[in-house]
Design an enzyme around this catalytic site. Structure first.
Site, short mmCIF file in Angstrom:
data_model
loop_
_atom_site.label_atom_id
_atom_site.label_comp_id
_atom_site.label_asym_id
_atom_site.label_seq_id
_atom_site.Cartn_x
_atom_site.Cartn_y
_atom_site.Cartn_z
N GLU A 63 0.16 8.93 87.07
CA GLU A 63 -0.27 9.91 88.50
C GLU A 63 -0.40 11.32 87.78
O GLU A 63 -1.50 12.10 88.30
CB GLU A 63 0.77 9.91 89.33
N LYS A 77 12.76 2.15 93.88
CA LYS A 77 11.48 2.84 93.45
C LYS A 77 11.56 3.01 91.82
O LYS A 77 12.55 3.30 91.29
CB LYS A 77 11.19 3.91 94.15
N HIS A 122 -17.08 -2.11 94.76
CA HIS A 122 -16.59 -1.75 95.96
C HIS A 122 -15.05 -1.85 95.93
O HIS A 122 -14.53 -2.10 97.40
CB HIS A 122 -17.36 -2.15 97.05
N LYS A 133 -8.79 32.59 76.49
CA LYS A 133 -7.91 31.87 75.46
C LYS A 133 -6.74 30.91 76.48
O LYS A 133 -6.68 29.83 75.93
CB LYS A 133 -6.98 32.87 74.95
N SER A 179 13.37 7.42 92.60
CA SER A 179 13.28 8.20 93.57
C SER A 179 14.71 8.57 93.96
O SER A 179 15.35 8.09 93.68
CB SER A 179 12.76 7.04 94.98
N GLN A 209 -11.27 37.96 76.56
CA GLN A 209 -9.96 37.85 76.29
C GLN A 209 -9.62 36.79 77.35
O GLN A 209 -8.30 36.01 76.59
CB GLN A 209 -9.49 39.24 76.60
N TYR A 256 -19.99 41.90 73.52
CA TYR A 256 -18.59 41.56 73.72
C TYR A 256 -18.25 42.39 75.14
O TYR A 256 -18.40 43.61 75.34
CB TYR A 256 -17.69 41.79 72.56
N1 ARG Z 1 -7.83 40.40 72.27
C1 ARG Z 1 -9.06 40.57 72.33
C2 ARG Z 1 -9.78 39.48 72.85
O1 ARG Z 1 -8.99 38.34 72.86
C3 ARG Z 1 -9.67 40.83 71.06
C4 ARG Z 1 -10.87 41.69 70.98
C5 ARG Z 1 -11.01 42.91 71.31
N2 ARG Z 1 -11.91 43.73 71.31
C6 ARG Z 1 -12.21 44.76 72.09
N3 ARG Z 1 -13.07 45.67 71.64
N4 ARG Z 1 -11.26 45.51 72.83
O2 ARG Z 1 -10.90 39.29 73.22
#
Ligand code: ARG
Length: 489
Positions: free
Chosen positions: A305, A298, A171, A340, A292, A337, A332
């Site tokens: 932080e 400071k 605590h 990433k 600071s 996309q 897919y």
């Molecule tokens: N740039 C796309 C991604 O990052 C690659 C795959 C694209 N595939 C598609 N059928 N458009 O996912």
């Protein structure tokens, strides 16, 4: 990039790509192009993209799907592309949308029809899933060695502070004295689990989607196991729909990364507290602090932080990826996309944070002496003074009375009276005269002062995992043995 007049220029290829094929009656608008392109962030996948393509092409040739000469041409072209990218001379084009199409277009420009044959039995869907897995696998290996380096840094500081005592809190109130080394080793345990989690995630990352093609597999007689072996992957995705669309490997990586950052954040909070002037347990080297612009006195703990703040960013990326996946139908979808940037930023943030923390805690090797310098400075007297303030050895007095035959609950109550008396006099329990202590219980003898001291209290907690120096040294030895092969990351 050298221009070859006999083949179409990169620009011509690019403008062809604007309208995908003969099927399209108009090119994409510039806005849509910019909206849908990923090349400015996915180009960092170039090396694994080429590795994946070469493994695929090698297999295509071995299976007689493309000619040996085509594979040779692809290799040659990819070698040149590698050079161009490394030299910063590759002409990345937004019109070519992503890293995959940019490299393939350049390959075709360099080697002609062989380049156009590379995509046989493959789709960008299984290609990108493969790339991200290969890339992440390499990053996990780096992160693993950085986690080991951070554990080693903590163990190094722990080694020097086994007998340094600070108040352990519950605590955020003084509870019982603990060894500073023991406190640091708690974080070593956390980072060791993080390391194990990363290695576990790696097993599921290191599986090959290639061969899933767009979503349903392909009509060519691919040897997927061969490609997996070439790429050092531990297996192949067993369902093509899952292979192209699954991103849970990225999600679980971000979950493991979030836990690392959460542990870093807890440590940061303690560092900030310990550096506060009214606590004053440690100092960190000036290069990890900032001044600071208005208050000349400071020195602010900006690095801890910021790390605490960046944990929010990494947890945010985890939430982003989870939300990105939720509700996506098979297989897919372009949504993927968006995996990433959060993934890349998570990796970047994690690596920087781990590097900076290892150095901030244990310092840097001075090449002249071979010794590490500039780690945290420990103020043992301040820690000790703080441990003396809150009756941290009260439990020890209770345990002492239990050993004299009192039931624990009665001992607890007796000690509460003793603490109250000590508080009224403004002294520690160990500063009460023996006669006064005996007034609370006649069984108390002169040896009570052994347990009332901070050292006595510490040394008595000898159970496995306890804070007694003998236990802490055993833990340090165990960690040292485990961490011997710290990679230079
Ligand atoms: N740039 C796309 C991604 O990052 C690659 C795959 C694209 N595939 C598609 N059928 N458009 O996912």
């Amino acid at each position: 990039m050298s221009d070859q007049p006999t083949t179409p220029s990169h620009d011509q290829l690019a403008s062809k790509a604007q309208a995908w094929s003969a099927l399209f009656s108009e090119p994409m608008s510039d806005l849509v192009k910019r909206y849908t392109a990923s090349v400015f962030f996915d180009q960092r996948l170039w090396r694994v993209d080429i590795a994946g393509s070469l493994a695929h092409a090698e297999m295509l040739a071995a299976q007689g799907i493309i000619a040996a000469q085509d594979y040779a041409a692809i290799r040659k072209g990819m070698a040149q592309i590698t050079q161009e990218i490394e030299a910063g001379q590759f002409d990345w084009q937004l019109d070519l949308e992503d890293v995959h199409l940019n490299i393939e277009a350049r390959l075709t420009q360099l080697v002609g029809d062989a380049g156009k044959r590379l995509h046989t039995g493959r789709s960008r869907n299984d290609q990108v899933a493969t790339d991200v897995r290969l890339w992440l696998r390499g990053e996990i290996d780096l992160i693993e060695s950085l986690l080991r380096a951070l554990q080693t840094a903590l163990v190094e500081v722990a080694e020097k502070n086994v007998e340094v005592i600070l108040p352990g809190f519950t605590h955020l109130q003084v509870a019982q004295p603990v060894s500073f080394a023991h406190h640091l080793l708690a974080y070593v345990e956390m980072f060791a689990r993080d390391e194990a989690r990363m290695l576990d995630v790696r097993r599921r990352v290191n599986v090959l989607p290639l061969g899933s093609a767009a979503l349903a597999g392909t009509t060519y007689p691919l040897d997927r196991e061969r490609v997996a072996r070439t790429l050092g992957m531990e297996g192949v995705c067993q369902n093509s729909l899952d292979g192209v669309s699954d991103r849970d490997f990225a999600i679980e990586f971000c979950a493991a990364a979030s836990l690392v950052m959460l542990h870093v954040s807890r440590l940061s909070e303690e560092l900030v507290l310990w550096m506060n002037q009214s606590v004053g347990f440690i100092r960190i080297a000036d290069r990890f602090t900032t001044g600071s612009s208005i208050m000349p006195q400071k020195k602010n703990p900006d690095v801890p932080e910021l790390a605490r703040g960046k944990s929010g960013r990494v947890v945010g990326h985890l939430m982003g990826l989870i939300t990105l996946m939720k509700g996506q139908p098979l297989a897919y979808n372009k949504d993927n996309q968006e995996d990433k940037e959060p993934l890349f930023d998570t990796v970047d943030t994690l690596k920087d944070t781990l590097r900076i923390f290892a150095e901030m805690i244990a310092g840097q090797v001075n090449p002249a002496t071979g010794a590490k310098e500039g780690g945290i400075t420990v103020n043992a007297p301040a820690m000790r003074a703080a441990a003396m303030k809150g009756y941290a050895t009260a439990t020890d007095l209770a345990d002492y009375l239990v050993k004299k035959g009192l039931p624990f609950r009665d001992a607890h109550e007796t000690v509460a009276h003793a603490v109250k008396a000590a508080q009224a006099q403004g002294v520690d329990l160990s500063e009460l005269p023996l006669a006064t202590l005996q007034g609370f219980n006649a069984a108390i003898e002169a040896d009570v002062f052994d347990v009332l001291s901070l050292e006595g209290s510490l040394g008595a907690r000898k159970t496995l995992g306890g804070t007694a120096p003998v236990q802490v040294r055993a833990q340090i030895a165990r960690h040292r043995a485990r961490l011997v092969d710290v990679a230079k990351a």
